[in-house]
Design an enzyme around this catalytic site. Sequence first.
Site: not given
Length: 402
Positions: A317, A365, A377
């Site tokens: 990420c 994240h 993402h």
Amino acid sequence: MASHRKPRTRIAGIRTTPAIGITTAALTSVALLSQSAQAAPSAPQKPSLEEVQKKVDDLYQQAGVATQKYNSAKERTEKQRKKVDTLLDDVAQRTDKLNEARQELGSFAAAQYRTGAVSETATMMLAEDPQGYFDQNHLSDRLTERQKKAVDDYQTQQASATKQRTKAAKSLETLSDSRDDLKTSKRTVQEKLTKARTLLSELTAEEKARLAAIEKKKEEEAKRKAAELARKQEAEAEAKRKAAEEAAAKEREEEQQNDGTGGTGDNTETPDTGTGTGTGDTDSGYATKAAKVIDFAEAQIGKPYVWGATGPDSYDCSGLTQDAWKAAGISLPRTTWDQVKVGTTVKTADAKPGDLVFFYDDISHVGIYIGNGQMIHAPKPGANVRTESIYYMPIHSVVRPA
């Protein structure tokens, strides 16, 4: 004549026969066995699908945290390795200079030997403490200026080389610690992912189908919230446009009234520089950078998530967000924990395309906001870079990097 029958036995004043005694013992044994069976621990119940899903999600989140620790340890290791390499190169250079200084002293010692003089210079070079010998014998009184400089250079290079060797040794220890942290984080990631995969592999086909239905319901709810945010943002944007049009119309009307009454008699229009308070230029500049970020991110859709990866074939990420903003000329740190500190925090309702959206309380994240409540993402192992609602996970914060 005496009777030969056995006398009846008595227990607590009650007459019983041997047959009755055996029956009572049997009944007692049955009762004890029944109690033992009831007391035996029952087999553990199988967790529900909701519990399995929560456990899997938790494991993926924990793997995300461990991934960020791995990224941080990897970054430290690389920096420390570069530092060690630089120090070792420096030590090598200083050692060369020390050898040159030693050779120059050796040439003086050899010259004294050839002339038959007492080679105090040679003795000094072989001494464990050259400076002490130098001071005790007042050798400086008998050395030429060039010889004194050679001695000074030798002592300077010797001290410098020793100092740099000590630094290099300490840096090597730190490098070793960083590598240990790297191995620990890597092992933790692998353990969490293995547990998650094991839980999923133990589900039956029917359970997997039901779990997919639960996941779909979660996605639909996230999409609904994203659509709601999109409507709200569009309404706010429309209100701003109308307000700007009304303000412009009012300004034109006032200018016309001033012209009609004579005003200043100057019909020259003042050019609109578009600067104002600087907000317009700032918004325009950010939009230009954000467009480059989103173009880059869209080009990565479909590439696999791989923890610790920074492209170009796969990403985690924070590796994706770092590479995307690099395309716009902005250098972001490696981990989510550092990226969240770069820029300005804004409300979720005020998010603009290009902003970074961080998730979970542990900030493990991150995704790139592209508008309408959506983001691009790199989700998790087993999934590819994709577009998804920002409400799919609990939002921590939204940050505008530039």
